[in-house]
Design a protein around this motif. Structure first.
Motif, PDB file in Angstrom:
ATOM      1  N   ALA A 137       4.242   6.286   3.413  1.00 49.07           N
ATOM      2  CA  ALA A 137       5.048   5.208   2.836  1.00 49.07           C
ATOM      3  C   ALA A 137       5.779   5.662   1.581  1.00 49.07           C
ATOM      4  CB  ALA A 137       4.167   4.003   2.518  1.00 49.07           C
ATOM      5  N   ILE A 138       5.099   6.428   0.737  1.00 45.38           N
ATOM      6  CA  ILE A 138       5.778   6.825  -0.503  1.00 45.38           C
ATOM      7  C   ILE A 138       6.772   7.948  -0.249  1.00 45.38           C
ATOM      8  CG2 ILE A 138       4.224   8.617  -1.434  1.00 45.38           C
ATOM      9  CD1 ILE A 138       4.578   7.053  -4.162  1.00 45.38           C
ATOM     10  N   VAL A 139       6.508   8.786   0.725  1.00 40.75           N
ATOM     11  CA  VAL A 139       7.489   9.821   1.063  1.00 40.75           C
ATOM     12  C   VAL A 139       8.798   9.170   1.509  1.00 40.75           C
ATOM     13  CG1 VAL A 139       8.038  11.677   2.678  1.00 40.75           C
ATOM     14  CG2 VAL A 139       5.797  11.608   1.587  1.00 40.75           C
ATOM     15  N   ASP A 140       8.696   8.128   2.346  1.00 40.21           N
ATOM     16  CA  ASP A 140       9.898   7.410   2.774  1.00 40.21           C
ATOM     17  C   ASP A 140      10.585   6.735   1.580  1.00 40.21           C
ATOM     18  OD1 ASP A 140       9.406   8.158   5.378  1.00 40.21           O
ATOM     19  OD2 ASP A 140       8.498   6.248   5.961  1.00 40.21           O
ATOM     20  N   ALA A 141       9.786   6.153   0.693  1.00 39.55           N
ATOM     21  CA  ALA A 141      10.348   5.502  -0.492  1.00 39.55           C
ATOM     22  C   ALA A 141      11.064   6.513  -1.382  1.00 39.55           C
ATOM     23  CB  ALA A 141       9.240   4.797  -1.270  1.00 39.55           C
ATOM     24  N   GLU A 142      10.481   7.683  -1.524  1.00 38.23           N
ATOM     25  CA  GLU A 142      11.080   8.726  -2.363  1.00 38.23           C
ATOM     26  C   GLU A 142      12.392   9.232  -1.771  1.00 38.23           C
ATOM     27  OE1 GLU A 142       6.880  10.407  -4.232  1.00 38.23           O
ATOM     28  OE2 GLU A 142       7.784  11.378  -2.472  1.00 38.23           O
ATOM     29  N   GLU A 143      12.451   9.342  -0.446  1.00 36.48           N
ATOM     30  CA  GLU A 143      13.704   9.764   0.190  1.00 36.48           C
ATOM     31  C   GLU A 143      14.797   8.730  -0.066  1.00 36.48           C
ATOM     32  OE1 GLU A 143      14.536  12.572   1.584  1.00 36.48           O
ATOM     33  OE2 GLU A 143      12.542  13.423   1.235  1.00 36.48           O
ATOM     34  N   TRP A 144      14.431   7.446   0.045  1.00 37.19           N
ATOM     35  CA  TRP A 144      15.399   6.389  -0.249  1.00 37.19           C
ATOM     36  C   TRP A 144      15.846   6.473  -1.703  1.00 37.19           C
ATOM     37  CZ3 TRP A 144      15.066   2.578  -3.935  1.00 37.19           C
ATOM     38  CH2 TRP A 144      16.090   1.613  -3.916  1.00 37.19           C
ATOM     39  N   LEU A 145      14.910   6.689  -2.610  1.00 38.82           N
ATOM     40  CA  LEU A 145      15.231   6.743  -4.034  1.00 38.82           C
ATOM     41  C   LEU A 145      16.174   7.908  -4.333  1.00 38.82           C
ATOM     42  CD1 LEU A 145      14.814   5.800  -6.952  1.00 38.82           C
ATOM     43  CD2 LEU A 145      12.750   7.233  -7.038  1.00 38.82           C
ATOM     44  N   MET A 146      15.907   9.068  -3.780  1.00 34.93           N
ATOM     45  CA  MET A 146      16.785  10.213  -4.040  1.00 34.93           C
ATOM     46  C   MET A 146      18.193   9.957  -3.503  1.00 34.93           C
ATOM     47  SD  MET A 146      14.535  13.728  -3.798  1.00 34.93           S
ATOM     48  CE  MET A 146      13.775  13.433  -2.207  1.00 34.93           C
ATOM     49  N   GLN A 147      18.290   9.299  -2.347  1.00 34.45           N
ATOM     50  CA  GLN A 147      19.606   8.963  -1.819  1.00 34.45           C
ATOM     51  C   GLN A 147      20.323   7.992  -2.747  1.00 34.45           C
ATOM     52  OE1 GLN A 147      21.213  10.324   0.586  1.00 34.45           O
ATOM     53  NE2 GLN A 147      22.990   8.943   0.555  1.00 34.45           N
ATOM     54  N   ALA A 148      19.590   7.001  -3.276  1.00 32.58           N
ATOM     55  CA  ALA A 148      20.190   6.045  -4.207  1.00 32.58           C
ATOM     56  C   ALA A 148      20.648   6.745  -5.478  1.00 32.58           C
ATOM     57  CB  ALA A 148      19.191   4.944  -4.533  1.00 32.58           C
ATOM     58  N   MET A 149      19.869   7.714  -5.945  1.00 31.14           N
ATOM     59  CA  MET A 149      20.258   8.475  -7.127  1.00 31.14           C
ATOM     60  C   MET A 149      21.558   9.242  -6.881  1.00 31.14           C
ATOM     61  SD  MET A 149      16.537   9.920  -8.345  1.00 31.14           S
ATOM     62  CE  MET A 149      15.486   8.988  -9.462  1.00 31.14           C
ATOM     63  N   ASP A 177       0.870  -1.179   0.000  1.00 32.23           N
ATOM     64  CA  ASP A 177       0.000   0.000   0.000  1.00 32.23           C
ATOM     65  C   ASP A 177       0.908   1.230   0.000  1.00 32.23           C
ATOM     66  OD1 ASP A 177      -2.147  -1.677   0.134  1.00 32.23           O
ATOM     67  OD2 ASP A 177      -2.749  -1.144   2.159  1.00 32.23           O
ATOM     68  N   ARG A 178       1.122   1.818  -1.163  1.00 25.92           N
ATOM     69  CA  ARG A 178       1.999   2.978  -1.271  1.00 25.92           C
ATOM     70  C   ARG A 178       1.371   4.007  -2.207  1.00 25.92           C
ATOM     71  NH1 ARG A 178       7.022   0.429  -2.424  1.00 25.92           N
ATOM     72  NH2 ARG A 178       6.770   0.885  -4.640  1.00 25.92           N
ATOM     73  N   PRO A 179       0.214   4.540  -1.809  1.00 26.76           N
ATOM     74  CA  PRO A 179      -0.436   5.522  -2.670  1.00 26.76           C
ATOM     75  C   PRO A 179       0.295   6.861  -2.660  1.00 26.76           C
ATOM     76  CG  PRO A 179      -1.625   5.312  -0.605  1.00 26.76           C
ATOM     77  CD  PRO A 179      -0.553   4.256  -0.586  1.00 26.76           C
ATOM     78  N   ALA A 180      -0.005   7.676  -3.634  1.00 24.67           N
ATOM     79  CA  ALA A 180       0.625   8.993  -3.741  1.00 24.67           C
ATOM     80  C   ALA A 180       0.410   9.810  -2.481  1.00 24.67           C
ATOM     81  CB  ALA A 180       0.049   9.738  -4.946  1.00 24.67           C
ATOM     82  N   PHE A 181       1.461  10.544  -2.089  1.00 28.39           N
ATOM     83  CA  PHE A 181       1.438  11.498  -0.979  1.00 28.39           C
ATOM     84  C   PHE A 181       1.119  10.847   0.370  1.00 28.39           C
ATOM     85  CE2 PHE A 181      -0.085  13.743  -4.884  1.00 28.39           C
ATOM     86  CZ  PHE A 181       1.133  14.338  -5.179  1.00 28.39           C
ATOM     87  N   SER A 182       1.441   9.563   0.488  1.00 29.69           N
ATOM     88  CA  SER A 182       1.290   8.858   1.763  1.00 29.69           C
ATOM     89  C   SER A 182       2.636   8.838   2.476  1.00 29.69           C
ATOM     90  CB  SER A 182       0.821   7.420   1.512  1.00 29.69           C
ATOM     91  OG  SER A 182       1.828   6.694   0.827  1.00 29.69           O
TER      92      SER A 182
END
Length: 414
Positions: free
Chosen positions: A40-52, A33-38
């Motif tokens: 869970a997705i904010v945490d996922a996006e932070e991880w993604l930006m760090q990976a980038m 369950d990772r809908p937009a602006f939740s």
């Protein structure tokens, strides 16, 4: 670098990234369950930006909530590789996510190769592709395709964005200069059974289907279920069932069963009681096809089925809202380029249409050269925790994407 660029792609790292991202929003019952602006997705996006950033890219979030990592020149011409990391409720780990993480792995390989392209390479995770608030929000915002009245429930969207530190009024600032976008590429699971049936790992998409969503209101008479004889009833639900059955049968009879799809996924029955004959039913009807002519033919079949069923039962029928999302043909030039790359590398591919919506259709509709690559999806399952593609299929798709990215960065697109 001399040699095959695919040697720099690390499958274990890519599979590890997929597993890591699947942990954000994972639920005990299964799925994600990772809908937009939740949260869970904010945490996922932070991880993604760090990976980038660890991959040597600059990373940022724009006003629409899109996450962007960029390699190479920071301004000017750009090759975009994108998809999304939001999910439906109980979704799988690959839908959308594969395209973003494979793009990230391509960026790592390009950086390791020492290539110094004249155009920038961007990997984008678009906001709210799945439509928790507005489907394809991020790609529409980036492409300048959001109309003032395009967001039906802007109040709910504004509140959701505010909760994660975003300002709804800044969505329009996400628009890019599309004449600087050299091309848009998207890798995705097929979400259908064709590649698996053919025994192929790779599909190249010719078009993303259009969709016509309409509603039909059937009105009969609500009467007591115990004291109204069957022969005297004007049952709106029975009439709806007859119309649906007739429409699907006619689609088969007219030879259109393989040309598109027809779905009746939502019925509202009134008064909705077991002891009252249904007096009214509202039926939502969706038809999809890769061209306007077939969409129109399918809609005509449904119209006739409801009119005939209502006439035979003595009911009235009214067709309500009619929302049309036109088909999006993808770039023939890019498609031919992909087939040439496949042939050069002895890869077998199949030309497919996409029956699902994707961010790619937004860029295609704005005249950006756009291509999509599909990989085999086991059982055609998607939007479910059982969604699965084999490591071999993931490798094939990621390597083919890398070959395409490398070719476009080296040789350009125009």
């Amino acid at each position: 670098m001399s040699g095959d660029i695919r040697a720099l792609l690390n499958l274990d790292r890519l599979l590890g990234d997929i597993r890591t991202l699947a942990g954000f929003g994972a639920v005990e019952a299964g799925g994600i369950d990772r809908p937009a602006f939740s949260p869970a997705i904010v945490d996922a996006e932070e991880w993604l930006m760090q990976a980038m950033r660890q991959a040597g890219m600059t990373a940022r979030r724009d006003g629409a909530g899109n996450i962007m990592g960029r390699l190479g020149p920071q301004t000017g011409r750009t090759l975009i590789c994108g998809s999304h990391i939001d999910t439906v409720r109980g979704g799988g780990s690959l839908d959308g996510t594969l395209g973003v993480l494979a793009g990230l792995e391509c960026a790592r390989a390009i950086a390791a190769s020492g290539l110094q392209p004249s155009a920038g390479f961007e990997v984008v995770a678009f906001a709210d592709e799945e439509g928790a608030y507005h489907g394809l929000l991020g790609s529409k915002a980036m492409a300048g395709a959001l109309e003032p009245d395009d967001i039906q429930d802007s109040g709910a969207l504004a509140m959701a964005m505010l909760a994660v530190g975003l300002d709804f009024s800044a969505v329009s600032k996400a628009a890019r200069k599309l004449d600087e976008v050299e091309a848009y590429l998207e890798l995705h699971i097929e979400q259908g059974p064709v590649l698996e049936r053919l025994g192929l790992d790779i599909g190249i998409v010719d078009a993303i289907v259009g969709m016509d969503l309409s509603s039909y209101t059937l009105t009969g008479k609500a009467r007591h279920s115990g004291s109204t004889p069957m022969a005297d009833r004007q049952d709106a639900l029975v009439c709806a069932a007859s119309a649906i059955h007739s429409a699907i049968a006619a689609m088969v009879e007219e030879g259109l069963a393989d040309a598109g799809t027809m779905t009746f996924g939502n019925l509202r029955v009134s008064p909705g009681s077991t002891n009252v004959v249904p007096g009214q039913v509202i039926v939502d009807s969706e038809v999809r096809a890769p061209n306007r002519e077939t969409i129109a033919a399918l809609r005509s079949i449904v119209d006739r089925a409801f009119q005939n069923a209502a006439g035979q039962a003595g009911l009235t029928t009214v067709r309500g809202r009619n929302v049309i999302d036109p088909p999006a043909p993808l770039s023939k030039g890019l498609r031919d380029r992909l087939f040439a790359i496949a042939a050069k590398n002895n890869l077998q591919c199949e030309l497919l249409s996409s029956g699902a919506c994707h961010d790619a259709q937004v860029f295609a509709s704005r005249d950006v050269p756009t291509a999509m690559i599909f990989i085999e999806s086991k059982g055609g399952i998607s939007h479910h925790s059982d969604e699965h593609s084999t490591p071999a299929a993931i490798r094939a798709g990621a390597e083919f994407l890398l070959l395409a990215v490398h070719d476009l960065l080296v040789r350009g697109t125009r």
